[in-house]
Design a protein around this motif. Structure first.
Motif, PDB file in Angstrom:
ATOM      1  N   THR A   1       0.523   5.335   1.111  1.00 37.93           N
ATOM      2  CA  THR A   1      -0.309   6.510   1.488  1.00 37.93           C
ATOM      3  C   THR A   1       0.648   7.734   1.610  1.00 37.93           C
ATOM      4  OG1 THR A   1      -1.248   5.026   3.359  1.00 37.93           O
ATOM      5  CG2 THR A   1      -1.548   7.222   3.949  1.00 37.93           C
TER       6      THR A   1
ATOM      7  N   ASP B   1       0.915  -1.188   0.210  1.00 40.73           N
ATOM      8  CA  ASP B   1       0.004   0.057  -0.060  1.00 40.73           C
ATOM      9  C   ASP B   1       0.856   1.433   0.035  1.00 40.73           C
ATOM     10  OD1 ASP B   1      -1.979  -1.737   0.185  1.00 40.73           O
ATOM     11  OD2 ASP B   1      -2.429  -1.562   2.345  1.00 40.73           O
TER      12      ASP B   1
ATOM     13  N   LEU C   1      -8.783   6.190   8.177  1.00 36.60           N
ATOM     14  CA  LEU C   1      -8.326   6.506   6.735  1.00 36.60           C
ATOM     15  C   LEU C   1      -9.284   6.336   5.710  1.00 36.60           C
ATOM     16  CD1 LEU C   1      -4.474   5.683   7.092  1.00 36.60           C
ATOM     17  CD2 LEU C   1      -5.739   7.875   7.448  1.00 36.60           C
TER      18      LEU C   1
ATOM     19  N   VAL D   1       0.058  11.921   2.727  1.00 35.45           N
ATOM     20  CA  VAL D   1      -0.755  12.385   3.459  1.00 35.45           C
ATOM     21  C   VAL D   1      -0.183  14.100   3.658  1.00 35.45           C
ATOM     22  CG1 VAL D   1      -2.051  13.081   5.638  1.00 35.45           C
ATOM     23  CG2 VAL D   1      -1.689  10.711   4.915  1.00 35.45           C
TER      24      VAL D   1
ATOM     25  N   TYR E   1      -7.553   3.364  -5.768  1.00 32.04           N
ATOM     26  CA  TYR E   1      -7.063   4.513  -5.166  1.00 32.04           C
ATOM     27  C   TYR E   1      -8.291   5.445  -4.506  1.00 32.04           C
ATOM     28  CZ  TYR E   1      -8.879   6.847  -9.592  1.00 32.04           C
ATOM     29  OH  TYR E   1      -9.465   7.124 -10.763  1.00 32.04           O
TER      30      TYR E   1
ATOM     31  N   ASN F   1      -4.109  12.109   0.727  1.00 29.94           N
ATOM     32  CA  ASN F   1      -4.888  13.190   1.197  1.00 29.94           C
ATOM     33  C   ASN F   1      -4.265  14.435   0.968  1.00 29.94           C
ATOM     34  OD1 ASN F   1      -6.339  15.033   2.834  1.00 29.94           O
ATOM     35  ND2 ASN F   1      -4.903  14.742   4.528  1.00 29.94           N
TER      36      ASN F   1
ATOM     37  N   LEU G   1      -3.577   5.778  -1.019  1.00 27.96           N
ATOM     38  CA  LEU G   1      -4.411   6.586  -0.284  1.00 27.96           C
ATOM     39  C   LEU G   1      -3.609   8.047  -0.402  1.00 27.96           C
ATOM     40  CD1 LEU G   1      -6.623   7.302   1.566  1.00 27.96           C
ATOM     41  CD2 LEU G   1      -5.543   6.560   3.635  1.00 27.96           C
TER      42      LEU G   1
END
Length: 333
Positions: A19, A17, A128, A21, A87, A62, A60
Motif C-alpha cells: 500500500t 500486500d 481502502l 498512500v 492492483y 493512492n 493499493l
C-alpha cells in the motif's frame, strides 16, 4: 507519506500486500506539505524501470493528485501467474496535462491489464477497498467526466419490436472542456453499459403495445442507467446528444374476396373478403376502412360466373395486397 512517494527501486513483497498512500492525513506533520500529492514509479540506479512485484498479494496506490508511471514500460505491476493479486490506483484524473516533464510520463490507461476505470470516487483512508468496486484491476479517479451520447436511427415494420439503437460518442467533457476519450478510457463500445435507449413521448403506441406506423423524428432517446453493473467504465455523468429517428413501415395484409352464390334475378349478397397477415394480436376489427367489394353482376345478369373484386380501403398500420378475385356464381331459379 504526507507528500510525494518516489519508487526508484523495484519492490518484492514475497506475496504480501503493498500500500502506497501519498497525502495520507495520518502522516507525521513533519512530512506533510503543500503541492500535488503524487506517486511516481521511476527508474533504478541502472536506469531500468522499477516494478512492484507482490505475487499473490494486492497493490493499493493512492496518488491523491497524480499517478506517474515513468518506468518507460506499461507493466509496472507484477503478480503471480497462477493466483495473481490485483492492483487499484487512486488519483485525481488520468489527464496529465500540465505535469512536469510530461513527455517522459506514461499514460495511466496504457498500463497493462486494467479491467475498469471508475470516476467520481474519492479515496477514503478508512475504507481502502470499497465493496462497490468492480472485480479486477482498476484506476479510480475523483473527477467526473461527462459523456454525450448520440442515438442512431432505426427502421422497422409495424409489429416488430424496436431494436436496441446504435450509440456513438458525441463528446466527452470535463468541467465544460473537451477531453480525450482514449486518455479517459471511454469509447463508443462502452456506451451500451452506461445508457439504455427508449422511446420519446411523441411516439404513438398501439393497443397491443407496438409502435404505430409512421415517422418519428427524435423518437429514440438515450437515458443514463441508474446503476451500471457491467463493462469497463463507471461513475461518469451522461447527457444526451442527438436523438435517433424511428421509422415504422406499415405491415402488409393479403386480401382475397370470398366466393359467393345467388339465384338469378335476386340482389347480390353482401360480399366478404379474407384478410391474412395480421400481427401484434390484431384482427379484422382494427381496420380503419375495409376494402370495397364489387361485382359487375346486376339484378338481371344471366346465369353464370362473375368476378368479385376488391379496391380502396385504408388503415394506419396496414397496407393491402389483393391476391386475386372472388367468384360470384349466379344459379337458375
Amino acid at each position: 507519506a504526507g507528500r510525494d512517494i518516489l519508487v526508484n527501486a523495484s519492490i518484492f513483497t514475497d506475496n504480501g500486500d503493498l500500500t502506497l498512500v501519498a497525502g495520507d492525513p495520518r502522516a507525521n506533520a513533519t512530512y506533510t506539505g503543500t503541492g500535488d500529492k503524487v506517486v511516481v514509479l521511476g527508474r533504478d540506479t541502472n536506469n531500468a524501470g522499477v516494478t512492484l512485484n507482490t505475487g499473490t498479494g494486492d497493490i493499493l496506490i493512492n496518488a491523491a493528485d497524480r499517478f506517474e508511471n515513468r518506468t518507460g514500460g506499461t507493466s509496472p505491476f507484477v503478480f503471480d501467474a497462477t493466483t495473481p493479486g490485483r492492483y487499484l490506483v487512486y488519483a485525481k484524473t488520468p489527464d496529465h496535462t500540465g505535469a512536469p516533464d510530461a513527455g517522459n510520463l506514461g499514460a495511466d490507461l496504457a498500463t497493462t491489464g486494467w479491467d475498469f476505470v471508475y470516476y467520481n470516487k474519492a479515496f477514503d483512508v478508512t475504507n481502502l477497498v470499497p465493496a462497490d468496486l468492480p472485480a479486477g484491476d482498476g484506476f479510480i479517479y475523483s473527477v467526473q467526466p461527462t459523456v454525450a451520447v448520440n442515438v442512431g436511427s432505426s427502421s422497422i415494420t409495424y409489429g416488430d419490436a424496436v431494436p436496441d439503437a446504435s450509440l456513438s460518442l458525441a463528446g466527452l467533457t470535463l468541467g465544460g472542456s473537451s477531453v480525450s476519450g482514449s486518455v479517459f478510457g471511454i469509447g463508443s463500445s462502452d456506451l451500451a453499459n452506461l445508457v439504455t435507449t427508449g422511446l420519446a413521448n411523441s411516439v404513438s403506441i398501439g393497443t397491443h403495445g407496438y409502435v404505430n406506423a409512421g415517422t418519428y423524428t427524435g423518437g429514440i432517446t438515450a437515458v443514463a442507467k441508474t446503476t451500471v453493473t457491467s463493462g469497463k467504465v463507471y461513475g461518469v455523468a451522461v447527457t444526451t446528444g442527438a436523438a435517433g429517428d424511428l421509422t415504422v413501415a406499415k405491415a402488409t395484409l393479403d386480401v382475397r374476396p370470398d366466393d359467393a352464390t345467388r339465384v338469378y334475378h335476386s340482389a347480390n349478397p353482401t360480399f366478404t373478403a379474407t384478410y391474412s397477415g395480421f400481427v401484434a394480436g390484431d384482427d379484422v376489427s382494427v381496420i380503419d376502412a375495409l376494402m370495397s367489394l364489387t361485382s359487375t353482376a346486376t339484378l338481371t345478369s344471366n346465369v353464370g360466373n362473375y368476378a368479385i373484386t376488391a379496391s380502396g380501403g385504408s388503415d394506419n398500420n396496414y397496407q393491402f395486397h389483393v391476391t386475386g378475385t372472388g367468384l360470384l356464381k349466379i344459379t337458375p331459379y
